[in-house]
Design an enzyme around this catalytic site. Sequence first.
Site, PDB file in Angstrom:
ATOM      1  N   GLY A  40       6.126  -8.481  -4.136  1.00 10.18           N
ATOM      2  CA  GLY A  40       5.778  -7.037  -4.305  1.00 10.18           C
ATOM      3  C   GLY A  40       4.930  -6.642  -3.004  1.00 10.18           C
ATOM      4  O   GLY A  40       4.167  -7.399  -2.347  1.00 10.18           O
ATOM      5  N   GLY A  69       3.474  -3.363  -2.411  1.00  9.15           N
ATOM      6  CA  GLY A  69       2.821  -1.894  -2.114  1.00  9.15           C
ATOM      7  C   GLY A  69       1.441  -1.785  -2.035  1.00  9.15           C
ATOM      8  O   GLY A  69       0.619  -0.865  -2.018  1.00  9.15           O
ATOM      9  N   GLU A  70       0.920  -2.883  -2.221  1.00  7.14           N
ATOM     10  CA  GLU A  70      -0.680  -3.275  -2.277  1.00  7.14           C
ATOM     11  C   GLU A  70      -1.403  -3.921  -1.028  1.00  7.14           C
ATOM     12  O   GLU A  70      -2.386  -3.566  -0.183  1.00  7.14           O
ATOM     13  CB  GLU A  70      -1.170  -3.853  -3.481  1.00  7.14           C
ATOM     14  CG  GLU A  70      -0.762  -3.279  -4.814  1.00  7.14           C
ATOM     15  CD  GLU A  70      -1.138  -3.899  -6.096  1.00  7.14           C
ATOM     16  OE1 GLU A  70      -2.537  -3.633  -6.032  1.00  7.14           O
ATOM     17  OE2 GLU A  70      -0.578  -4.331  -6.934  1.00  7.14           O
TER      18      GLU A  70
END
Lengths: 711, 157
Positions: free
Chosen positions: A673, A675-676
């Site tokens: 992932g 998004g962070e």
Amino acid sequence: MSDTPVKTLAFEPERYELHAPAAYHFDLDRREFLASLGGGILVVLAAPAQQSGGHRGGFGRGMPQQIGAWLHIAEDGGVTVYTGKVEVGQNARTSLTEAVAEELRAPLATVRLVMGDTDLVPFDMGTFGSLTTPTMAPQLHRAAAAARELLIGLAAEKWKTERGGLAVAGGKVTNPATGQWATFGELTRGRKLVETIAADAPVTPAERWQVAGRSTPKVKGVDFVTGRHRYPSDIRRPGMLYGAVLRAPSFGAKLASFNDHAARATPGVVVVRDGEFAGVAAPDREAAERAVRSLRAEWKAAAQPSEGELFAYLKQHAEAGSPREQGSVAEGMAAADHKLRQTYTVAYIAHVPLEPRAAVAEWNGGRLTVWTGTQRPFGVRGELAAAFGLPEDRVRVLMPDMGSGYGGKHTGECAIEAARLARAAGKPVKLVWTREEEFTWAYFRPAGVIEVASGALADGSLLAWEVHNYNSGAAGIGTPYHVPHQRIVFHPTESPLRQGSYRALAATANHFARESHMDELARTLGLDPLVFRLKNCQDPRLAAVLEAAAGRFGWKHRKAAPGHGFGVAAGFEKGDYVATCAEVAVHRTTGQVRVVRVVEAFECGAVVNPDHLRNQIEGSISMGLGGALFEHIEFEDGKILNPRLSRYRVPRFRDIPKIEVVLVDRKDLASAGAGETAIVGIAPALGNAIFDACGTRLRSLPMAPNGVRVG
Amino acid sequence: MARVTELQVNGARRRIDAEASRSLLSVLRDDLDLTGAKYGCGEGQCGACTVLLEGQAVRSCVTPVGTAAGKAITTIEGLGPAGRLHPLQEAFLEAGALQCGYCTPGMILSGVALLLRNPAPGEAEIVRAMQGNVCRCGTYPRILTAIRLAAKKGGRP
Ligand code: FES
Ligand code: FES
């Protein structure tokens, strides 16, 4: 409903986010839902925990207990996928659609995703921790791959041929040998098949992706640029009233007296008082606001800590924590030529999702339906069920794609309040928190104190590394550099303010401390900060992003200009590697900081959607520079002093530097992932650049709310 | 209290019955179900509620509906010529200038007002015109790209 004092709501974010138990939650009777699907084929994917193996049967029988996702191909060939993940602006709807289209070899437009509707989708803990890409996307790949194989089987049966010779492309199954072809609809018509597949069914490797891996535009983009998309705050129900809630003047204050005569005398106004909760519902928003203002309430305040004592408070209330140790820090320190000890602090900041919390609640014969913006629809369902003493299957939470969250919308306060008002009013009620409520009654990114002590040899080799983090969290607390002697301790403590998750959690604070400290150490040793990092780096993926960022930035050839400075930072978190180079200009007299240019290299395994990944990285940099330079919550005795956008500065157009993103695409690695983590490098890169520019070392976030003190 | 009974929205007359002091934003959203204009701050600080009043960008959250009566109001729903997109809407899609999209209607209308004033704005002028609009997702560079793209194409439908 009961009141909820600040302290019981304060949770330690990592524990909360990443270790919440994957409880057994498949307790609803799905038969009705399955019947409503009509015919076609349904692929049910066991959640990764359960390896139940293949199973074939009729609808509604033989379901595994833990389901990751289901995928239905209707008799008209339409593909619908049901997932508990939600769309908050990270474009999961698009990336997950790509995953399904990829495996089904079908046009993107034929795939529809139903997300975050607790009556229709399998249980999901929530959309956080950058888990959608590494966990849900592979599951959907598997479900769609299984559906494709099922379609091939149906075609082989139909044409009485071997399945090996058949191919799937463009939403059709074809037999190249005979020229026969059939659409998905032709194959699923009149069928009622259910296939349950194991969590580890094979999928298409990233090297062979046709659809995934490309810059597919945002699904339903047109609805967003035309205002057609309905966010949670846009939902409207027949006969709906508007709610407003009476708020305490400070945290911990108790309602001592309450008089609602004026509001009750107003036609159309409903007043609710239930324990510490008081609110109204009225025919329009202004009427609701007027009615709530007319409530006469006296409050008994309770003393609360203030900002001035924050860092001392955090340390005073800290637990010992359990150290993570390697080698002996004492030994490492004793052998070091250079030692450095510094303390870094981080203020509370707010998420400020542009859409504040919003909910529309509607009761129907003992059943509660709530449309609300949350990253945890099932979590909010649980909160609603508990608040109203209902079994979970009487509560339905729907989560329309919302105006973002950044980790700030995990909780269901607004949904509960709307539901409480709707129950009293006997009509649907919409409640949209004001910006001030969102700033005050949501939760904050944790403040923290981080102490770092280090020791190195004269040649720049790191020997010892000791970290104590008070409160901000354990994410990213370690070091990706090679250090033989380490002692890393996270100290949970009591937080004066309600705190919770935030994009990248504590990794931002911990990276700020570590990467600032690395810079300080490099200066002490007289080494170039990039060279010093690479010297202590044994992880080729970290070295690769550092070199990629520095290369694009032109680190080696950077030229000193008056008032300008350059900084670098790197890190690793949630499976992603990041390196950030920044150039700043510090004004000679005012000390104002202008971020001139940022280059960030990012590696998150196989890239799913390059353009959306760039968008996330650019967005993280923009958001991150707010917390780095000027965002902070001011508070005193239980009151937030800057709960509005005119008092709390967020990044705007003028603050944004030239941003360049370098993607390191590793098709050979599973996608993580993204998004962070892109947010973690900006604060230290800026701090290091500010030091380079003017010789002032800033160790507290935000670093320059009023500029840097120069000279 | 004075009441407003009619608004000119997106080229049509719309009947309403609202106190003149109510915000234009809440009348558009709650009475007319034009939810493209968003609430973000209620104090004129974020631009999410931007609509056009006689071609000028205004913050509808701090505009009493009484002052909008009799003027041409354009919301995001009425921006594109029937069934088509305005060039700036197209440019937003082309530049991928959105994440959650909550700021997007306000961004587009602020950008459209700018392009109406000056079809070929320079970089500094774009930034000045857009400074009052917040994108918390941080798509700022892409929004600038979108406005430049639309300007290049003439900026008007
Ligand atoms: S809602 Fe009007 S400017 Fe923010
Ligand atoms: S795209 Fe989310 S606020 Fe701009």
